[in-house]
Design a protein around this motif. Structure first.
Motif, PDB file in Angstrom:
ATOM      1  N   THR A 159       6.269   5.297  12.921  1.00  0.00           N
ATOM      2  CA  THR A 159       4.819   5.176  12.694  1.00  0.00           C
ATOM      3  C   THR A 159       4.497   4.263  11.510  1.00  0.00           C
ATOM      4  N   ASP A 160       4.756   4.744  10.306  1.00  0.00           N
ATOM      5  CA  ASP A 160       4.340   4.019   9.096  1.00  0.00           C
ATOM      6  C   ASP A 160       4.999   2.643   8.978  1.00  0.00           C
ATOM      7  N   ARG A 161       6.296   2.590   9.246  1.00  0.00           N
ATOM      8  CA  ARG A 161       6.990   1.308   9.131  1.00  0.00           C
ATOM      9  C   ARG A 161       6.489   0.321  10.173  1.00  0.00           C
ATOM     10  N   ASN A 162       6.202   0.797  11.367  1.00  0.00           N
ATOM     11  CA  ASN A 162       5.680  -0.084  12.417  1.00  0.00           C
ATOM     12  C   ASN A 162       4.349  -0.695  12.009  1.00  0.00           C
ATOM     13  N   ALA A 163       3.536   0.089  11.300  1.00  0.00           N
ATOM     14  CA  ALA A 163       2.253  -0.430  10.830  1.00  0.00           C
ATOM     15  C   ALA A 163       2.451  -1.483   9.750  1.00  0.00           C
ATOM     16  N   LYS A 202      -0.307  12.476  -4.851  1.00  0.00           N
ATOM     17  CA  LYS A 202      -1.258  11.499  -4.351  1.00  0.00           C
ATOM     18  C   LYS A 202      -0.802  10.107  -4.776  1.00  0.00           C
ATOM     19  N   GLU A 203      -0.711   9.195  -3.817  1.00  0.00           N
ATOM     20  CA  GLU A 203      -0.236   7.842  -4.094  1.00  0.00           C
ATOM     21  C   GLU A 203      -1.399   6.857  -4.221  1.00  0.00           C
ATOM     22  N   ARG A 204      -1.161   5.806  -4.984  1.00  0.00           N
ATOM     23  CA  ARG A 204      -2.183   4.770  -5.140  1.00  0.00           C
ATOM     24  C   ARG A 204      -2.494   4.104  -3.814  1.00  0.00           C
ATOM     25  N   TYR A 205      -1.447   3.863  -3.022  1.00  0.00           N
ATOM     26  CA  TYR A 205      -1.605   3.291  -1.684  1.00  0.00           C
ATOM     27  C   TYR A 205      -1.167   4.351  -0.668  1.00  0.00           C
ATOM     28  N   PRO A 206      -2.108   5.052  -0.060  1.00  0.00           N
ATOM     29  CA  PRO A 206      -1.769   6.149   0.851  1.00  0.00           C
ATOM     30  C   PRO A 206      -0.813   5.750   1.969  1.00  0.00           C
ATOM     31  N   PHE A 207      -0.894   4.498   2.461  1.00  0.00           N
ATOM     32  CA  PHE A 207      -0.037   4.083   3.567  1.00  0.00           C
ATOM     33  C   PHE A 207       1.421   3.895   3.132  1.00  0.00           C
ATOM     34  N   LEU A 208       1.682   3.993   1.807  1.00  0.00           N
ATOM     35  CA  LEU A 208       3.057   3.921   1.305  1.00  0.00           C
ATOM     36  C   LEU A 208       3.592   5.299   0.911  1.00  0.00           C
ATOM     37  N   THR A 209       2.803   6.330   1.142  1.00  0.00           N
ATOM     38  CA  THR A 209       3.191   7.681   0.722  1.00  0.00           C
ATOM     39  C   THR A 209       4.530   8.102   1.313  1.00  0.00           C
ATOM     40  N   LEU A 210       4.676   7.945   2.616  1.00  0.00           N
ATOM     41  CA  LEU A 210       5.897   8.366   3.291  1.00  0.00           C
ATOM     42  C   LEU A 210       7.088   7.539   2.823  1.00  0.00           C
ATOM     43  N   ARG A 211       6.896   6.239   2.695  1.00  0.00           N
ATOM     44  CA  ARG A 211       7.981   5.369   2.236  1.00  0.00           C
ATOM     45  C   ARG A 211       8.439   5.774   0.842  1.00  0.00           C
ATOM     46  N   ASN A 212       7.487   6.039  -0.043  1.00  0.00           N
ATOM     47  CA  ASN A 212       7.832   6.425  -1.410  1.00  0.00           C
ATOM     48  C   ASN A 212       8.591   7.745  -1.452  1.00  0.00           C
ATOM     49  N   ARG A 213       8.181   8.691  -0.625  1.00  0.00           N
ATOM     50  CA  ARG A 213       8.883   9.973  -0.572  1.00  0.00           C
ATOM     51  C   ARG A 213      10.320   9.789  -0.084  1.00  0.00           C
ATOM     52  N   ILE A 214      10.501   8.857   0.840  1.00  0.00           N
ATOM     53  CA  ILE A 214      11.846   8.580   1.353  1.00  0.00           C
ATOM     54  C   ILE A 214      12.711   7.945   0.266  1.00  0.00           C
ATOM     55  N   ILE A 215      12.172   6.995  -0.468  1.00  0.00           N
ATOM     56  CA  ILE A 215      12.926   6.349  -1.548  1.00  0.00           C
ATOM     57  C   ILE A 215      13.389   7.385  -2.565  1.00  0.00           C
ATOM     58  N   ILE A 216      12.474   8.237  -2.990  1.00  0.00           N
ATOM     59  CA  ILE A 216      12.811   9.247  -3.985  1.00  0.00           C
ATOM     60  C   ILE A 216      13.828  10.240  -3.430  1.00  0.00           C
ATOM     61  N   SER A 217      13.656  10.646  -2.183  1.00  0.00           N
ATOM     62  CA  SER A 217      14.590  11.616  -1.598  1.00  0.00           C
ATOM     63  C   SER A 217      15.987  11.023  -1.463  1.00  0.00           C
ATOM     64  N   LEU A 218      16.081   9.738  -1.126  1.00  0.00           N
ATOM     65  CA  LEU A 218      17.386   9.083  -1.043  1.00  0.00           C
ATOM     66  C   LEU A 218      18.054   9.043  -2.417  1.00  0.00           C
ATOM     67  N   GLN A 231      14.674  15.173   5.189  1.00  0.00           N
ATOM     68  CA  GLN A 231      14.741  13.719   5.246  1.00  0.00           C
ATOM     69  C   GLN A 231      14.673  13.221   6.688  1.00  0.00           C
ATOM     70  N   ILE A 232      15.279  13.949   7.594  1.00  0.00           N
ATOM     71  CA  ILE A 232      15.268  13.552   9.002  1.00  0.00           C
ATOM     72  C   ILE A 232      13.839  13.477   9.519  1.00  0.00           C
ATOM     73  N   LEU A 233      13.038  14.461   9.174  1.00  0.00           N
ATOM     74  CA  LEU A 233      11.643  14.487   9.615  1.00  0.00           C
ATOM     75  C   LEU A 233      10.849  13.338   9.000  1.00  0.00           C
ATOM     76  N   LEU A 234      11.075  13.104   7.708  1.00  0.00           N
ATOM     77  CA  LEU A 234      10.374  12.005   7.023  1.00  0.00           C
ATOM     78  C   LEU A 234      10.747  10.659   7.631  1.00  0.00           C
ATOM     79  N   LEU A 235      12.029  10.451   7.841  1.00  0.00           N
ATOM     80  CA  LEU A 235      12.510   9.177   8.367  1.00  0.00           C
ATOM     81  C   LEU A 235      12.041   8.947   9.804  1.00  0.00           C
TER      82      LEU A 235
END
Length: 286
Positions: free
Chosen positions: A185-189, A114-130, A175-179
């Motif tokens: 979606t998330d980045r566009n927002a 669970k992230e402090r800012y839910p709208f950054l959840t996907l971005r954070n998962r991508i950073i960690i996975s990279l 990672q492909i699915l996350l990206l």
């Protein structure tokens, strides 16, 4: 000529942007920086040294050097207090093998939370996975552009830096699915807030992330571990684990982007040497 225009006229756009950020931070945290002496600049650098690896400090120092060159060119001062400052340790952080993480420990970082800012959840998962799968430096992460991702070929291109080579690395299926979801979606927002200049990883205000954002994100995982968790120890762990599995040295060099093979060789260590390092560090008589 103002500072931003000066930097853009002397540097590549991405470098000018990075320098401008560090110079502004320097000026915001300190008063009368245009009149700083060598001693005052060194005090600032030494304070940063507590929280930043040598490679990051090297970039900050270059930014400050350019700042004082600007002050000289605009007639604000006649000397550059940073001219004689050099980092002897501005290279890959020495590898302490006993402080690195196993594959299993790194995989724990990928578990959803669970992230402090839910709208950054996907971005954070991508950073960690990279960090876990491709092991870029934090500086390389901040320079990633959207077009570095090729979802059809399942690859990511990491641009060269002063210390690393350009490389194209494969992406994991997850990672492909996350990206795909993040980019469409998330980045566009996020990017509706401010101009993002095609950078892949954006902050909550829509501006490109900075190294400080990565440092903070990783720090939120620290409570899971007793060993110090940083982007550097993650990178070193990934490289070391690849070598310990018997992967070819030059293949690992290419993966890591090391300019010289001897840099990669430093990650190789026998069990006896690892044990000796642990003894040297933790022996009660030391």
């Amino acid at each position: 000529m103002n500072l931003e225009i000066y930097l853009k006229s002397h540097l590549q756009e991405s470098t000018a942007k990075s320098y401008y950020y560090h110079i502004n931070k320097f000026r915001l945290q300190n008063r009368n920086t245009e009149h700083y002496s060598y001693k005052k600049v060194m005090q600032y650098i030494e304070e940063l040294r507590k929280n930043y690896p040598a490679n990051t400090l090297r970039g900050i120092l270059f930014a400050l050097k350019k700042y004082y060159e600007y002050l000289i060119e605009t007639g604000i001062r006649k000397d550059n207090p940073t001219q004689s400052i050099k980092f002897r340790d501005a290279k890959e952080t020495p590898i302490q093998h006993q402080d690195l993480f196993t594959d299993k420990e790194l995989q724990e970082l990928l578990e959803p939370r669970k992230e402090r800012y839910p709208f950054l959840t996907l971005r954070n998962r991508i950073i960690i996975s990279l960090l876990v799968y491709q092991a870029p430096t934090s500086g390389e992460l901040t320079e990633l552009e959207v077009n570095a991702i090729d979802l059809e070929k399942a690859t990511i291109e990491i641009k060269p830096t002063a210390l690393t080579n350009n490389r194209i690395l494969p992406l994991k299926a997850e990672q492909i699915l996350l990206l795909y979801k993040y980019i469409n979606t998330d980045r566009n927002a996020l990017k509706t807030h401010r101009e993002d200049k095609n950078m892949l990883l954006l902050g909550k205000l829509g501006t490109p992330i900075q190294i400080e954002d990565i440092i903070y994100l990783i720090s939120t995982y620290q409570k899971r571990y007793t060993k110090k968790l940083t982007s550097t120890t993650i990178r070193q762990s990934v490289i070391t684990n690849l070598l310990s599995k018997g992967n070819d040295l030059r293949m690992v060099q290419t993966f890591a982007g090391h300019k010289h093979l001897d840099t990669t060789e430093k990650y190789k260590q026998t069990g006896i040497k690892a044990l000796q390092s642990a003894i040297d560090k933790h022996h009660p008589l030391r």
